[in-house]
Design a protein around this motif. Structure first.
Motif, PDB file in Angstrom:
ATOM      1  N   ILE A 183       8.994  16.674 -28.062  1.00 14.48           N
ATOM      2  CA  ILE A 183       8.346  16.140 -27.037  1.00 14.48           C
ATOM      3  C   ILE A 183       6.635  15.979 -27.248  1.00 14.48           C
ATOM      4  O   ILE A 183       5.985  15.541 -26.659  1.00 14.48           O
ATOM      5  N   LYS A 184       6.368  16.562 -28.300  1.00 15.31           N
ATOM      6  CA  LYS A 184       5.033  16.548 -28.935  1.00 15.31           C
ATOM      7  C   LYS A 184       4.773  16.008 -30.005  1.00 15.31           C
ATOM      8  O   LYS A 184       3.486  15.652 -30.610  1.00 15.31           O
ATOM      9  N   THR A 185       5.838  15.232 -30.592  1.00 15.66           N
ATOM     10  CA  THR A 185       5.802  14.594 -31.881  1.00 15.66           C
ATOM     11  C   THR A 185       5.881  12.909 -31.377  1.00 15.66           C
ATOM     12  O   THR A 185       6.941  12.629 -30.692  1.00 15.66           O
ATOM     13  N   PRO A 186       5.082  12.021 -31.717  1.00 15.14           N
ATOM     14  CA  PRO A 186       5.023  10.784 -31.515  1.00 15.14           C
ATOM     15  C   PRO A 186       6.362   9.978 -32.261  1.00 15.14           C
ATOM     16  O   PRO A 186       6.408  10.399 -33.362  1.00 15.14           O
ATOM     17  N   VAL A 187       6.949   8.915 -31.748  1.00 15.70           N
ATOM     18  CA  VAL A 187       7.949   8.260 -32.301  1.00 15.70           C
ATOM     19  C   VAL A 187       7.263   7.421 -33.483  1.00 15.70           C
ATOM     20  O   VAL A 187       6.203   6.553 -33.027  1.00 15.70           O
TER      21      VAL A 187
END
Length: 432
Positions: free
Chosen positions: A425-429
């Protein structure tokens, strides 16, 4: 061969292929939960809370059938085996677009609409013995009749409060803040600094001594993407200018808190444009991260399985037969041809536009799944929710549970869990 095992399941004797291409990482963390027996009717703009590891939903609306009544619950830790349970309560009148919080063994329901009028009453349910009582508004310090507002539980170390913000009040959208002291059960209108414009169908969460309000619909019907913080010690408003992947304007979305982030899921971006994308907002760094793109979701049950299921339902069934095959009728497009309206529900449209009369046509209740009927019972992995607004989302431990909502005015009563992994949830796609 190994890959196919990882992307499929055998549930209730059926092989369900959930393999898709270009999945972003977050999609693999979703599971659709399908249970047997009774289910809540399809609904949106209901309320949902967590109590003793059970998700409890109350009220809601089906835009064609009107406001819904009743309370339902399901054991969070027993989704694989447990069923929905209808809770027998004293107050079962229809109600939608209200708010709910839980403190100790009490659930506080505030405001909402029954389809003909808005309320400013507070209903308190004892979740142990299921008794109910009401707090009747006493003076001008109480909120006006409200719906499409938010309510949050805030505890300052000595007193617990219900903090109510915004919503639709007496013909216009509100920007006022009201507080209910849960000990004295007295309302008060908070004196705040100049803050956000009036709005409805926004989200609000509590983090430490702050309430954060995101999005919603303003008086002109525009979808908002601003984020505001209210200091609950000083009642000073501050607009937060975030950085990173700031979400587009939306209403009817959900927002929950997990550790040091707020998670925003779904909502309506425009008329008939719902989404199922997901963002996180870091309270400390003010960084927005999009960690799930919008995806169009297909039903995981094949056409062949669906045809087999239809054939199995063709034998005569007596009315009231508890057979599980009667619980998930195939859903068809609704029609109003040659049918006279039976009931008028004077409420806003889900797109946030001005109030207008909407006719509801009585029809047979539909349950379980807003798509092809499915005989599958169990968990379907890597299967996110369809785009939607007016749903509910709650957090229990490290999972987020999503229930209901609607898309293009067609409500759902499906249930999903999302496994909260801090790294994801803290890593951009990367790429769509």
């Amino acid at each position: 061969m190994e890959d196919s095992k990882e992307n499929s399941h055998n549930l209730s004797g059926l092989h369900v292929d959930t393999k898709t291409t270009n999945l972003d990482q977050s999609m693999n963390l979703w599971e659709e939960v399908r249970t047997a027996n009774l289910h809540p009717s399809r609904r949106s703009y209901h309320s949902a809370v967590i109590f003793n590891e059970k998700m409890i939903i109350y009220g809601g609306q089906d835009l064609r059938e009107g406001p819904q009544s009743g309370m339902w619950r399901i054991e969070i830790g027993q989704f694989d085996q447990g069923d929905w349970e209808e809770v027998k309560i004293q107050d079962s009148s229809p109600l939608c677009r209200h708010s709910a919080i839980v403190k100790n063994d009490s659930m506080y329901i505030f405001g909402g609409s029954d389809g003909t009028q808005e309320f400013n009453r507070t209903i308190i349910f004892n979740l142990n013995n299921l008794s109910a009582r009401s707090i009747v508004p006493e003076n001008s310090l109480c909120p006006p009749p409200l719906d499409s507002h938010t309510a949050c539980l805030y505890e300052d170390g000595t007193v617990a409060w219900m903090i109510v913000f915004g919503g639709y009040a007496i013909g216009e959208r509100s920007s006022s803040v009201y507080t209910l002291n849960l000990s004295s059960e007295k309302w008060k209108k908070a004196q705040t600094s100049k803050g956000p414009e009036g709005r409805s169908n926004h989200s609000a969460v509590i983090y430490k001594d702050q309430m954060l309000v995101f999005g919603g619909t303003n008086e002109e019907g525009e979808k908002l993407s601003d984020l505001w913080r209210l200091d609950l010690r000083t009642y000073h408003w501050e607009e937060i200018k975030g950085n990173g992947d700031i979400p587009s304007g939306r209403s009817g979305h959900s927002a929950v808190v997990f550790k040091d982030v707020m998670i925003v899921f779904g909502g309506m971006k425009d008329i008939t444009k719902e989404t199922n994308d997901m963002y996180s907002f870091n309270f400390d760094t003010h960084q927005w991260v999009m960690f799930q793109y919008e995806h169009q979701i297909k039903d995981p049950v094949s056409n062949e399985q669906l045809e087999e299921f239809k054939k199995s339902r063709m034998s005569p069934v007596k009315k009231g037969d508890p057979s599980p095959t009667t619980k998930s009728p195939v859903m068809k497009k609704n029609t109003t041809d040659n049918i006279s309206p039976q009931k008028t529900f004077t409420r806003k449209n889900t797109d946030g536009s001005s109030p207008e009369n909407t006719s509801f046509i009585p029809k047979k209740k539909k349950t379980l799944y807003d798509g092809p009927a499915s005989p599958v019972v169990g968990r379907i992995r890597a299967h996110p929710p369809h785009p939607r607004d007016g749903h509910s989302a709650v957090v229990s431990g490290s999972i987020m549970i999503v229930f209901g909502g609607d898309r293009h005015q067609m409500p759902f009563n499906d249930t999903y869990v999302y496994f909260l992994v801090e790294h994801t949830i803290k890593t951009p796609v990367k790429g769509n």
